[in-house]
Design a protein around this motif. Structure first.
Motif, PDB file in Angstrom:
ATOM      1  N   LYS A 501       0.832  -1.204   0.000  1.00 46.54           N
ATOM      2  CA  LYS A 501       0.000   0.000   0.000  1.00 46.54           C
ATOM      3  C   LYS A 501       0.869   1.257   0.000  1.00 46.54           C
ATOM      4  O   LYS A 501       0.619   2.205  -0.761  1.00 46.54           O
ATOM      5  CB  LYS A 501      -0.909  -0.013   1.235  1.00 46.54           C
ATOM      6  CG  LYS A 501      -1.908   1.131   1.282  1.00 46.54           C
ATOM      7  CD  LYS A 501      -2.829   0.984   2.490  1.00 46.54           C
ATOM      8  CE  LYS A 501      -3.882   2.093   2.530  1.00 46.54           C
ATOM      9  NZ  LYS A 501      -4.786   1.950   3.693  1.00 46.54           N
ATOM     10  N   ILE A 502       1.901   1.278   0.849  1.00 43.91           N
ATOM     11  CA  ILE A 502       2.797   2.440   0.912  1.00 43.91           C
ATOM     12  C   ILE A 502       3.594   2.564  -0.378  1.00 43.91           C
ATOM     13  O   ILE A 502       3.808   3.671  -0.898  1.00 43.91           O
ATOM     14  CB  ILE A 502       3.740   2.336   2.124  1.00 43.91           C
ATOM     15  CG1 ILE A 502       2.932   2.365   3.434  1.00 43.91           C
ATOM     16  CG2 ILE A 502       4.761   3.471   2.123  1.00 43.91           C
ATOM     17  CD1 ILE A 502       3.773   2.107   4.683  1.00 43.91           C
ATOM     18  N   ALA A 503       4.054   1.416  -0.925  1.00 46.87           N
ATOM     19  CA  ALA A 503       4.836   1.439  -2.173  1.00 46.87           C
ATOM     20  C   ALA A 503       4.014   2.056  -3.303  1.00 46.87           C
ATOM     21  O   ALA A 503       4.512   2.895  -4.070  1.00 46.87           O
ATOM     22  CB  ALA A 503       5.261   0.022  -2.538  1.00 46.87           C
ATOM     23  N   THR A 504       2.758   1.642  -3.420  1.00 46.34           N
ATOM     24  CA  THR A 504       1.868   2.199  -4.443  1.00 46.34           C
ATOM     25  C   THR A 504       1.662   3.690  -4.217  1.00 46.34           C
ATOM     26  O   THR A 504       1.626   4.482  -5.175  1.00 46.34           O
ATOM     27  CB  THR A 504       0.514   1.468  -4.418  1.00 46.34           C
ATOM     28  OG1 THR A 504       0.732   0.071  -4.635  1.00 46.34           O
ATOM     29  CG2 THR A 504      -0.422   2.015  -5.493  1.00 46.34           C
ATOM     30  N   SER A 505       1.553   4.077  -2.956  1.00 47.17           N
ATOM     31  CA  SER A 505       1.364   5.487  -2.613  1.00 47.17           C
ATOM     32  C   SER A 505       2.581   6.322  -3.011  1.00 47.17           C
ATOM     33  O   SER A 505       2.451   7.448  -3.499  1.00 47.17           O
ATOM     34  CB  SER A 505       1.103   5.622  -1.105  1.00 47.17           C
ATOM     35  OG  SER A 505       0.862   6.962  -0.750  1.00 47.17           O
ATOM     36  N   ILE A 525       4.106  11.786   2.174  1.00 49.38           N
ATOM     37  CA  ILE A 525       3.468  10.741   1.370  1.00 49.38           C
ATOM     38  C   ILE A 525       2.368  10.042   2.179  1.00 49.38           C
ATOM     39  O   ILE A 525       2.599   9.619   3.308  1.00 49.38           O
ATOM     40  CB  ILE A 525       4.519   9.712   0.898  1.00 49.38           C
ATOM     41  CG1 ILE A 525       5.515  10.405  -0.049  1.00 49.38           C
ATOM     42  CG2 ILE A 525       3.850   8.529   0.204  1.00 49.38           C
ATOM     43  CD1 ILE A 525       6.674   9.548  -0.466  1.00 49.38           C
ATOM     44  N   PRO A 526       1.170   9.943   1.630  1.00 49.39           N
ATOM     45  CA  PRO A 526       0.061   9.288   2.340  1.00 49.39           C
ATOM     46  C   PRO A 526       0.414   7.864   2.758  1.00 49.39           C
ATOM     47  O   PRO A 526       1.081   7.133   2.016  1.00 49.39           O
ATOM     48  CB  PRO A 526      -1.070   9.291   1.305  1.00 49.39           C
ATOM     49  CG  PRO A 526      -0.750  10.441   0.402  1.00 49.39           C
ATOM     50  CD  PRO A 526       0.747  10.483   0.317  1.00 49.39           C
ATOM     51  N   TYR A 527      -0.025   7.497   3.952  1.00 49.97           N
ATOM     52  CA  TYR A 527       0.133   6.163   4.552  1.00 49.97           C
ATOM     53  C   TYR A 527       1.541   5.885   5.074  1.00 49.97           C
ATOM     54  O   TYR A 527       1.763   4.856   5.717  1.00 49.97           O
ATOM     55  CB  TYR A 527      -0.265   5.036   3.572  1.00 49.97           C
ATOM     56  CG  TYR A 527      -1.605   5.236   2.936  1.00 49.97           C
ATOM     57  CD1 TYR A 527      -2.771   5.253   3.698  1.00 49.97           C
ATOM     58  CD2 TYR A 527      -1.718   5.432   1.560  1.00 49.97           C
ATOM     59  CE1 TYR A 527      -4.009   5.458   3.110  1.00 49.97           C
ATOM     60  CE2 TYR A 527      -2.948   5.631   0.961  1.00 49.97           C
ATOM     61  CZ  TYR A 527      -4.096   5.645   1.740  1.00 49.97           C
ATOM     62  OH  TYR A 527      -5.314   5.840   1.152  1.00 49.97           O
ATOM     63  N   LEU A 528       2.517   6.773   4.783  1.00 52.21           N
ATOM     64  CA  LEU A 528       3.876   6.544   5.261  1.00 52.21           C
ATOM     65  C   LEU A 528       4.050   7.294   6.586  1.00 52.21           C
ATOM     66  O   LEU A 528       4.400   8.473   6.611  1.00 52.21           O
ATOM     67  CB  LEU A 528       4.904   7.016   4.216  1.00 52.21           C
ATOM     68  CG  LEU A 528       6.305   6.399   4.309  1.00 52.21           C
ATOM     69  CD1 LEU A 528       7.033   6.508   2.965  1.00 52.21           C
ATOM     70  CD2 LEU A 528       7.147   7.050   5.391  1.00 52.21           C
ATOM     71  N   GLY A 529       3.776   6.602   7.684  1.00 47.70           N
ATOM     72  CA  GLY A 529       3.804   7.217   9.000  1.00 47.70           C
ATOM     73  C   GLY A 529       5.194   7.250   9.610  1.00 47.70           C
ATOM     74  O   GLY A 529       6.173   6.811   8.993  1.00 47.70           O
ATOM     75  N   PRO A 530       5.309   7.747  10.847  1.00 44.75           N
ATOM     76  CA  PRO A 530       6.605   7.894  11.531  1.00 44.75           C
ATOM     77  C   PRO A 530       7.378   6.580  11.659  1.00 44.75           C
ATOM     78  O   PRO A 530       8.589   6.554  11.462  1.00 44.75           O
ATOM     79  CB  PRO A 530       6.228   8.447  12.904  1.00 44.75           C
ATOM     80  CG  PRO A 530       4.911   9.123  12.690  1.00 44.75           C
ATOM     81  CD  PRO A 530       4.204   8.317  11.656  1.00 44.75           C
ATOM     82  N   LYS A 531       6.679   5.489  12.008  1.00 46.50           N
ATOM     83  CA  LYS A 531       7.370   4.212  12.171  1.00 46.50           C
ATOM     84  C   LYS A 531       7.882   3.702  10.831  1.00 46.50           C
ATOM     85  O   LYS A 531       9.009   3.201  10.729  1.00 46.50           O
ATOM     86  CB  LYS A 531       6.438   3.180  12.805  1.00 46.50           C
ATOM     87  CG  LYS A 531       7.077   1.814  13.066  1.00 46.50           C
ATOM     88  CD  LYS A 531       8.228   1.893  14.055  1.00 46.50           C
ATOM     89  CE  LYS A 531       7.747   2.138  15.469  1.00 46.50           C
ATOM     90  NZ  LYS A 531       8.833   2.072  16.465  1.00 46.50           N
ATOM     91  N   ALA A 532       7.079   3.832   9.792  1.00 42.57           N
ATOM     92  CA  ALA A 532       7.511   3.417   8.452  1.00 42.57           C
ATOM     93  C   ALA A 532       8.704   4.258   8.005  1.00 42.57           C
ATOM     94  O   ALA A 532       9.664   3.736   7.426  1.00 42.57           O
ATOM     95  CB  ALA A 532       6.363   3.550   7.456  1.00 42.57           C
ATOM     96  N   PHE A 533       8.661   5.575   8.295  1.00 43.06           N
ATOM     97  CA  PHE A 533       9.770   6.461   7.934  1.00 43.06           C
ATOM     98  C   PHE A 533      11.047   6.011   8.631  1.00 43.06           C
ATOM     99  O   PHE A 533      12.115   5.919   8.006  1.00 43.06           O
ATOM    100  CB  PHE A 533       9.455   7.905   8.321  1.00 43.06           C
ATOM    101  CG  PHE A 533      10.602   8.855   8.075  1.00 43.06           C
ATOM    102  CD1 PHE A 533      10.780   9.443   6.839  1.00 43.06           C
ATOM    103  CD2 PHE A 533      11.526   9.137   9.077  1.00 43.06           C
ATOM    104  CE1 PHE A 533      11.842  10.307   6.600  1.00 43.06           C
ATOM    105  CE2 PHE A 533      12.593   9.992   8.859  1.00 43.06           C
ATOM    106  CZ  PHE A 533      12.752  10.581   7.610  1.00 43.06           C
ATOM    107  N   GLU A 534      10.951   5.734   9.909  1.00 43.98           N
ATOM    108  CA  GLU A 534      12.130   5.318  10.677  1.00 43.98           C
ATOM    109  C   GLU A 534      12.717   4.031  10.110  1.00 43.98           C
ATOM    110  O   GLU A 534      13.930   3.880   9.999  1.00 43.98           O
ATOM    111  CB  GLU A 534      11.744   5.122  12.148  1.00 43.98           C
ATOM    112  CG  GLU A 534      12.942   4.910  13.070  1.00 43.98           C
ATOM    113  CD  GLU A 534      12.534   4.835  14.527  1.00 43.98           C
ATOM    114  OE1 GLU A 534      13.434   4.833  15.388  1.00 43.98           O
ATOM    115  OE2 GLU A 534      11.324   4.758  14.822  1.00 43.98           O
TER     116      GLU A 534
END
Length: 714
Positions: A501-505, A525-534
């Protein structure tokens, strides 16, 4: 259960390191992130350590969930046997747990449960304890509608005894131990089958303890295809005597019928169940070994050297449907496509096709990625003629590329979305070109089991294989790093912290807004939250960023430290200006620097290494085999010939080598070395290696080529 204690013991890892790693996993950090950016906390646990740790942690947690269900069931049955409960609590293997629970597990309707329902259990106890011999007289008390004769009642009671015997874990343990010591597996080929594939197992007998994983998987497949019939053979007499010793009292007047009951229990209930357990255990172990081999091979093929910064012509050879051509630029974008029809039918067509190819080579590129399938050698011969006949094309690079999985990719939803106007054959040509340009970026689009490495992958439990291979792909992608502005959604989905989902976003955001210009912009970027960023930031490379550290593996959390290092060691306060001084630092210098900057030594070492060689590609340089032009078919081979070939696959039993004849030859493990025993083929060669081999056998009937490396240098 103390998971850290158990896992540290099993994997021989430090308890505190394992405990920290489990906490980090539970906090939502990925294996690649922990292995790369939390080394100081975990004591430097590698991605392999972390994968093994994670697998075992998941297994133990699932085991505990099963224990909860079993404890609840026992509580409902008012089972309070402390020794049993202790054994269940301490069980570390699911099969052992199920054996302990077997006597208490609610059963479906069986001969024994039917007899119990009719009230025959007291009669079963009477048979075991009576010393008078008045069985028939006693049995008359139990005659009922379901069991309307003395003989029927006695048989029902004996059925209860037989099932009780079969439920005892001690007997199963004894039989399994005996089977693993002296038991044998026999396989026979079914008379009506004309399949030749399994002839090695047509009349096969081997001790269970000596079976190799590839034997087990091959036999399983042959049995599934109804070519082979399989049975396990134990010392039945010894087993029956063992059970009888404990079950039949020497003073019992019913020794004969009890002996028959023991035999019935063994043949009808115990042996089929134990056979299933042993076959299941053999299969599980074989799958585990095959997966290990598969993972090693997959890692090697994914990390195969890229041929970057070149336009490449992908050449998908063929006879009936012609040869499919696709030209890509340095970034993988398709520039042109065509189909060469009837390339090998006559001299006229051959001449016309040469003209087409020469035009394409002169317009676009001198680098050809030639698929290794049908018509590959004929196509290579044609290309070499062009090279020889045209002085300006003498530098034509003809590189053989494995086609495995290209046709599968060509009909996927992803391929259709990428190239909606292309026929599947042209998509295959694009895939062949791209997998030479950047194997990792292209091969992630193909199911790992279809890439053409490993052994018996379609016989391994699908979810188990998929989970293991997904981890390998993730580790490889994150090891190399990903160009954020050119990566496909398929590649991005394997980056630490990024799901589909994040990759598509990310791709949608790029399409709408243009190139992403900084790691910081990821937060938009939508759906890419703090934990995903880290989790993901350190693995994404952004060459377009004004912040030069955005194009390195230095994590944003360490930018401050990295800049302090640059400022201290750079003459011009730039990354490039500090390289020379940083290369002179010894371990003591780095240790002092780590203390000064209040950072862990492992983290500092990684930062320094990256500042010295920023954005380096850890993959090797490509090498190409020199194939014999006179050999285009298996029939052209002769025993004794020494040839050069490319290692395309590594199985436990040998190496598969591409000689350019469509069928890969096999170097059996026994033919790899003549000066030492080979226990691990991956220590001898790597996928893609160019090796010399000698042809030692050609089986035209089964389409097999046997090769040897003995006496030849790699």
């Amino acid at each position: 259960m103390d998971y850290a204690k158990q896992i540290s013991k099993e994997l021989d890892l430090n308890y505190d390191n394992v405990n920290v790693a489990i906490s980090l996993l539970d906090e939502g950090y990925s294996v690649p992130f922990i292995a790369r950016y939390r080394k100081d906390k975990t004591g430097g646990l590698t991605d392999e350590n972390m994968r093994n740790l994670e697998d075992r942690l998941n297994y133990l947690r699932q085991l505990d969930e099963r224990k909860k269900t079993i404890f609840a069931s026992l509580a409902e049955q008012n089972i309070t046997d402390e020794e049993l409960l202790k054994q269940i609590d301490e069980a570390l293997v699911l099969s052992e747990l199920e054996d302990l629970y077997r006597p208490y597990k609610p059963k479906k309707l069986t001969r024994a449960t039917k007899a119990k329902k009719a009230g025959l259990e007291p009669l079963a106890i009477y048979i075991l304890e009576d010393k008078t011999g008045n069985l028939k007289e006693e049995t008359k008390k139990y005659i009922c509608e379901e069991y309307n004769s003395v003989d029927d009642c006695i048989q029902g009671a004996l059925d209860i005894i037989a099932e009780n015997i079969s439920d005892k874990k001690t007997y199963r343990d004894f039989i399994k131990d005996l089977a693993h010591k002296d038991g044998k597996l026999l396989s026979k080929k079914n008379d009506k089958s004309e399949v030749l594939t399994y002839d090695n197992y047509a009349d096969y007998e081997r001790e269970i303890k000596r079976l190799k994983s590839y034997n087990v998987l091959a036999i399983n497949r042959g049995e599934k295809e109804k070519v082979l019939s399989v049975k396990l053979v134990y010392d039945d007499e010894k087993i029956i005597e063992h059970i009888s010793f404990y079950e039949i009292s020497k003073s019992s007047p019913y020794q004969d019928i009890l002996k028959e009951t023991v035999i019935d229990s063994y043949n009808r209930l115990i042996k089929p169940s134990v056979d299933n357990d042993i076959r299941s255990e053999l299969t599980t172990n074989a799958e585990d070994e095959a997966i290990v081999t598969f993972k090693e091979s997959l890692k090697e093929i994914l990390l195969y050297p890229p041929l970057s910064n070149r336009k490449i012509l992908g050449f998908d050879p063929g006879f009936t449907n012609g040869c499919k051509i696709a030209i890509i630029d340095e970034n993988g974008k398709v520039l042109d496509t065509t189909v060469l029809k009837n390339p090998f039918t006559n001299d006229f067509h051959r001449a016309e096709i040469k003209k087409q190819l020469i035009t394409l080579f002169r317009k676009y590129t001198h680098t050809i990625a030639l698929g290794n399938g049908t018509a590959s050698r004929e196509s290579e011969k044609l290309l070499k003629e062009i090279k020889k006949e045209n002085e300006d094309l003498n530098d034509l690079d003809i590189i053989i590329v494995s086609e495995s999985g290209a046709s599968i990719y060509s009909v996927t939803e992803l391929a259709q979305k990428e190239f909606p106007d292309f026929e599947p054959n042209l998509r295959s040509a694009v895939s062949i070109a791209r997998r030479l340009q950047d194997p990792l970026s292209e091969l992630v689009k193909i199911p790992p089991e279809s890439i053409g490495v490993g052994q018996y992958q379609y016989d391994i439990e699908k979810n188990k294989l998929s989970s293991a291979l997904k981890g390998v792909v993730e580790d490889c992608v994150n090891y190399v790093g990903v160009n954020l502005n050119t990566a496909s959604a398929a590649l991005l989905s394997y980056v630490s912290g990024i799901n589909s989902k994040i990759a598509t976003s990310i791709v949608s955001y790029r399409d709408k807004n243009g190139a992403i210009l900084s790691r910081e912009e990821l937060n938009d970027i939508p759906y890419l939250g703090p934990k995903a960023f880290e989790n993901c930031a350190g693995f994404l490379r952004i060459a377009e960023s004004k912040e030069e550290l955005d194009n390195t593996s230095v994590h944003p959390e360490s930018y401050k430290i990295a800049k302090e290092i640059i400022n201290e060691y750079s003459t011009d306060k730039t990354l490039a200006g500090c390289k020379e001084k940083l290369t002179l630092l010894n371990s003591d210098d780095k240790s002092k620097l780590a203390k000064k900057l209040n950072v862990g030594e492992m983290t500092l070492n990684d930062i320094v290494s990256e500042l010295i060689k920023p954005s380096r590609d850890p993959r090797k340089q490509a090498v190409v085999a020199k194939l014999d032009d006179s050999i285009t078919d298996i029939k052209d081979l002769k025993v004794g010939q020494v040839l050069e070939g490319t290692v395309r696959n590594i199985a436990q039993f040998g190496l598969f080598v591409d000689l350019g004849v469509e069928i890969n030859g096999l170097v059996h493990v026994s033919e790899v070395s003549d000066d030492h025993f080979v226990s691990d083929l991956h220590k001898e060669v790597t996928l893609g290696d160019i090796i010399k081999v000698k042809v030692i056998d050609i089986d035209l009937k089964r389409n097999r080529i046997s090769l040897s490396m003995k006496g030849l240098k790699k």
